[in-house]
Design an enzyme around this catalytic site. Sequence first.
Site, mmCIF file in Angstrom:
data_model
loop_
_atom_site.group_PDB
_atom_site.id
_atom_site.type_symbol
_atom_site.label_atom_id
_atom_site.label_comp_id
_atom_site.label_asym_id
_atom_site.label_seq_id
_atom_site.Cartn_x
_atom_site.Cartn_y
_atom_site.Cartn_z
ATOM 1 N N SER A 57 0.801 -1.239 0.000
ATOM 2 C CA SER A 57 0.000 0.000 0.000
ATOM 3 C C SER A 57 0.824 1.274 0.000
ATOM 4 C CB SER A 57 -0.930 0.012 1.205
ATOM 5 O OG SER A 57 -2.019 -0.811 0.931
ATOM 6 N N LYS A 60 0.430 3.446 -2.900
ATOM 7 C CA LYS A 60 -0.737 4.340 -3.022
ATOM 8 C C LYS A 60 -0.338 5.811 -2.913
ATOM 9 C CE LYS A 60 -3.716 0.716 -1.057
ATOM 10 N NZ LYS A 60 -4.451 0.278 0.146
ATOM 11 N N TYR A 184 -3.853 -2.307 -10.187
ATOM 12 C CA TYR A 184 -3.750 -2.142 -8.723
ATOM 13 C C TYR A 184 -2.882 -3.251 -8.104
ATOM 14 C CZ TYR A 184 -5.098 -2.313 -3.814
ATOM 15 O OH TYR A 184 -5.051 -2.374 -2.439
ATOM 16 N N TYR A 236 -4.607 3.287 8.073
ATOM 17 C CA TYR A 236 -5.956 2.710 8.234
ATOM 18 C C TYR A 236 -6.524 3.086 9.597
ATOM 19 C CZ TYR A 236 -3.941 0.100 4.404
ATOM 20 O OH TYR A 236 -3.312 -0.235 3.249
ATOM 21 N N VAL A 254 1.123 -3.770 3.777
ATOM 22 C CA VAL A 254 1.092 -5.074 4.460
ATOM 23 C C VAL A 254 2.351 -5.912 4.225
ATOM 24 C CG1 VAL A 254 -1.428 -5.312 4.706
ATOM 25 C CG2 VAL A 254 -0.300 -6.166 2.646
HETATM 26 N N1 GLU Z 1 -2.259 -5.129 -1.946
HETATM 27 C C1 GLU Z 1 -2.828 -5.081 -0.627
HETATM 28 C C2 GLU Z 1 -4.310 -5.365 -0.718
HETATM 29 O O1 GLU Z 1 -4.929 -4.866 -1.591
HETATM 30 C C3 GLU Z 1 -2.578 -3.761 -0.046
HETATM 31 C C4 GLU Z 1 -2.993 -3.645 1.395
HETATM 32 C C5 GLU Z 1 -1.952 -3.008 2.250
HETATM 33 O O2 GLU Z 1 -0.779 -2.984 1.932
HETATM 34 O O3 GLU Z 1 -2.308 -2.494 3.314
HETATM 35 O O4 GLU Z 1 -4.866 -6.079 0.045
#
Ligand code: GLU
Length: 302
Positions: A57, A60, A184, A236, A254
Amino acid sequence: MKEIAADMAERPERGKVASYIPELAKIDPKKFGIVVIDDEGNVASGGDSEAPFSIQSISKVFTLTLALGKIGDKLWQRVGREPSGSAFNSIVQLEYEKGKPRNPFINAGAIAVTDVIVSGHQPRESLGEILHFVRFLAEDNSIKIDDEVAASEQRTGFRNSALANYMKSFGVLENPVHFTLGVYFHHCAIAMSCKQLAMAGRFLATNGINPSTDMSVVTPERAKRINSIMMMCGHYDGSGEFAYRVGLPGKSGVGGGILAIAPGKASIAVWSPGLDENGNSYLGRIALEQLTRRMGWSVFGV
Ligand code: GLU
């Protein structure tokens, strides 16, 4: 950095490595790396600072920057910018809010942002654009997508498919769902080391300027806004705790990485694969808390 890395190496409690993306479950939880690059380009590092990991993430941040470059403030018609207070892959909030994701860093929001980048392009071109941007920022053309991680997530990404289909039903996504999701999953699977990630984050610590070339990546105002969103939404439903303990804008993934920005001072990347209950790096946060305390680097001045 060496002292922090030595402290982290001894900690028995390290969180749990993400297992919902099978390829990530194979990573050694003992890994730990940290890199700080200051505004003059000095680099300090500790631990596994050159080992590539899945940025997940954290990508992003880069896709948000690209999408804002593409459509500017119109982005906010499709994605909000408020903290979510719910899990990274929550679907319930999307239903309440009629398909408009709360912010660009929860999965739904990031998928909507990716859709903006995909519009008008083939998925392969969009992915190329994202990778090119990350390589440009990090000044490193060796940065790659880990195809096995991407395939692993594509095979098991049922929740993300649900989020994307749900948004599509509200017209929030313009492109075929599988196009947007494919891009994505692949940008989440970019592999970078702490060193490369800290390099890529520098423009956010220096008012939007690439310090090596003095060229503007984004305006100072946009850099401020991206930092603000990282501060409020980058972890988050653990964003409040991260702000409370570290006091810097940060974005976690993650894969166990965190990119943190000390505005005007430094770009910082840390990696420890074990996660806390909110899906954020357990030791990464502790290491950053130590760093800001010792350097007096939080945005609140201590
Ligand atoms: N590629 C992960 C997902 O979509 C990203 C989530 C993350 O890194 O927090 O679940």
